[in-house]
Design a protein around this motif. Structure first.
Motif, short mmCIF file in Angstrom:
data_model
loop_
_atom_site.label_atom_id
_atom_site.label_comp_id
_atom_site.label_asym_id
_atom_site.label_seq_id
_atom_site.Cartn_x
_atom_site.Cartn_y
_atom_site.Cartn_z
N ARG A 1 30.69 29.08 50.16
CA ARG A 1 31.52 28.16 49.38
C ARG A 1 32.32 28.89 48.31
NH1 ARG A 1 27.32 24.06 47.03
NH2 ARG A 1 26.29 26.07 46.67
N ALA A 2 31.84 30.09 47.92
CA ALA A 2 32.53 30.84 46.87
C ALA A 2 33.69 31.66 47.40
CB ALA A 2 31.53 31.76 46.17
N VAL A 3 33.76 31.85 48.72
CA VAL A 3 34.82 32.66 49.31
C VAL A 3 36.18 32.00 49.02
CG1 VAL A 3 35.79 33.57 51.45
CG2 VAL A 3 33.32 33.59 51.08
N GLY A 4 37.10 32.77 48.46
CA GLY A 4 38.41 32.25 48.11
C GLY A 4 38.50 31.69 46.70
N MET A 5 37.38 31.64 45.98
CA MET A 5 37.39 31.12 44.63
C MET A 5 38.17 32.05 43.70
SD MET A 5 34.38 30.88 41.84
CE MET A 5 34.88 32.54 41.40
N VAL A 6 38.97 31.47 42.81
CA VAL A 6 39.78 32.23 41.85
C VAL A 6 39.48 31.72 40.44
CG1 VAL A 6 42.11 32.83 41.12
CG2 VAL A 6 41.62 32.52 43.56
N ALA A 7 39.28 32.66 39.52
CA ALA A 7 39.04 32.29 38.12
C ALA A 7 39.52 33.42 37.22
CB ALA A 7 37.55 32.02 37.88
N GLY A 8 39.77 33.10 35.96
CA GLY A 8 40.23 34.10 35.00
C GLY A 8 39.20 34.33 33.91
N TYR A 9 39.06 35.60 33.49
CA TYR A 9 38.09 35.94 32.44
C TYR A 9 38.66 37.02 31.54
CZ TYR A 9 34.92 33.40 35.48
OH TYR A 9 34.37 32.42 36.25
N ASN A 10 38.13 37.09 30.33
CA ASN A 10 38.47 38.17 29.41
C ASN A 10 37.70 39.42 29.86
OD1 ASN A 10 37.84 39.96 27.04
ND2 ASN A 10 39.23 38.55 26.02
N PRO A 11 38.39 40.52 30.21
CA PRO A 11 37.69 41.68 30.76
C PRO A 11 36.75 42.35 29.76
CG PRO A 11 40.00 42.20 30.36
CD PRO A 11 39.85 40.72 30.17
N GLU A 12 37.13 42.36 28.48
CA GLU A 12 36.25 42.98 27.47
C GLU A 12 34.95 42.22 27.34
OE1 GLU A 12 36.15 43.94 22.66
OE2 GLU A 12 38.00 43.24 23.60
N TYR A 13 35.04 40.90 27.29
CA TYR A 13 33.84 40.07 27.18
C TYR A 13 32.97 40.21 28.42
CZ TYR A 13 35.77 37.65 23.08
OH TYR A 13 36.27 37.36 21.84
N THR B 1 39.00 37.11 42.22
CA THR B 1 39.00 36.39 43.49
C THR B 1 37.77 36.80 44.29
OG1 THR B 1 41.42 36.37 43.52
CG2 THR B 1 40.30 35.84 45.58
N MET B 2 37.00 35.83 44.74
CA MET B 2 35.78 36.10 45.49
C MET B 2 36.06 36.12 46.97
SD MET B 2 32.59 36.60 44.49
CE MET B 2 32.17 37.85 45.72
N ALA B 3 35.59 37.17 47.65
CA ALA B 3 35.69 37.28 49.09
C ALA B 3 34.29 37.46 49.67
CB ALA B 3 36.57 38.47 49.49
N ALA B 4 34.18 37.44 50.98
CA ALA B 4 32.86 37.51 51.61
C ALA B 4 32.18 38.84 51.36
CB ALA B 4 33.00 37.26 53.11
#
Length: 378
Positions: free
Chosen positions: A316-328, A284-287
């Motif tokens: 514009r990125a504040v509040g953005m949520v995304a999922g990723y593979n932590p190892e990658y 999750t991106m915050a300021a």
């Protein structure tokens, strides 16, 4: 009877390098001639040579004395050198045995009786297709190697792709379908690559790691389906991968694309991600920072949460949520020497591929599905 003196630590390291380049450690049950190494010393230079039809290596070191070319079983020689110790090690040919003696012990290895069965490394000569400073070459290869695949059923994804444009500027790229890495290699002169090369990534990475510790230049030669990477004290010959590499350039954002951006300290985030033992994390991106949540995201049970400071965050990125593979993600971040710029498209709300950029290197990481992705997009 001939005898030569090696530095034991250096000889052990060189044998380990031969194993990394050629995969000898994984070649169990292989025919005896493909398990051999030839060792020789003359004129103050000691040489180790191994070739197994897929990859070969020649390693040179400063030694004293002389030793006629002697072919022995590689694992047996490695064990004998280890037993001899880290001081000065003497290698002496006595009849059909190679005696290895050092401060910690003395042992002998049988000379391989069927020398004619040992494969001969192909000659890859001509004019170098590219020449680069050792440090520059090593840095470029290290930046793309983590994104290479290791699935033997998809050989086109297991290599480093090298090509050159009309001006002789060399590009390197790797991908495993989930990660993509690309950079340009600064060469001593415009490269002369008639066709792209697809070099096995593990071999190229091992060769690059060695030359990184040496001053000078590295030259790459290509001929007859093989490539030779020649450094200050070693040469690696490997068969090129005969497969079509994916069209990777159109997967990366164009220079003029609208992107949401933020900057973070790569090492800090990579270090924290490496401690996790999960398949996906929610970002999750915050300021002022990036919050990472790990756990059973399918059920909403979050077991680990941490934040990493960020700056120059696009509002514009504040509040953005995304999922990723932590190892990658960690593998790509670990290549960066300092801060990196993360970017995302302002579109595609439910799927946000992330680009990681630093020093002319661009990485792309595909996202993983989050159970609440649709709700977040709404």
């Amino acid at each position: 009877m001939t005898v030569a003196q090696w530095d034991g630590r250096s000889l052990a390291a060189d044998l380990a390098y031969v194993k990394r380049v050629t995969g000898l450690s994984a070649r169990r049950g292989v025919l005896a001639p493909l398990r051999t190494v030839t060792i020789t010393a003359a004129g103050g230079v000691g040489t180790l040579t191994h070739y197994n039809y897929d990859a070969g290596v020649v390693v040179r070191a400063q030694v004293t004395g002389d030793l006629a070319a002697t072919t022995v079983d590689f694992p047996e020689l490695a064990a004998a050198v280890k037993a001899a110790g880290r001081g000065v090690v003497e290698l002496e040919r006595v009849g059909n045995r190679l005696v290895v003696a050092g401060p910690d012990g003395r042992s002998s290895v049988a000379v391989f009786a069927k020398g004619g069965d040992v494969p001969v490394m192909p000659t890859v000569g001509g004019t170098a297709v590219l020449v680069a400073d050792t440090g520059v070459f090593a840095t470029a290869v290290a930046a793309v190697a983590p994104a290479a695949g290791d699935d033997a059923t998809l050989p086109m994804l297991t290599g480093v792709y090298l090509d050159a444009d009309d001006a002789g500027v060399v590009s390197l790229a790797t991908t495993d379908r989930f990660r993509l890495a690309a950079t340009e290699l600064a060469t001593a002169a415009p490269a002369d690559l008639a066709t792209p090369l697809l070099v096995p990534a593990k071999v190229l990475a091992a060769a690059a790691a060695r030359v990184a510790k040496r001053d000078g230049s590295v030259s790459v030669y290509a001929d007859g389906g093989y490539v030779r990477i020649s450094g200050p004290d070693s040469d690696v010959v490997v068969r090129l991968i005969d497969a079509q590499f994916p069209r990777w350039r159109n997967l990366l954002p164009a220079a003029g694309d609208d992107r949401m951006r933020a900057r973070i300290a790569a090492a800090d985030l990579a270090r924290r991600l490496k401690k996790l033992s999960v398949f996906s994390v929610r970002v999750t991106m915050a300021a002022a920072g990036l919050r990472v949540e790990a756990g059973d995201l399918e059920t909403g049970q979050v077991s680990t949460t941490f934040e990493v400071a960020a700056h120059d965050v696009d509002e514009r990125a504040v509040g953005m949520v995304a999922g990723y593979n932590p190892e990658y993600l960690a593998s790509l971040l670990a290549c960066a020497p300092g801060d990196v710029e993360l970017t995302w498209s302002p579109d595609a709300q439910s799927r946000r591929p992330m680009t990681i950029e630093f020093g002319g290197v661009r990485h792309l990481l595909m996202p993983v599905r989050l159970p609440d992705a649709a709700a977040v997009a709404a």
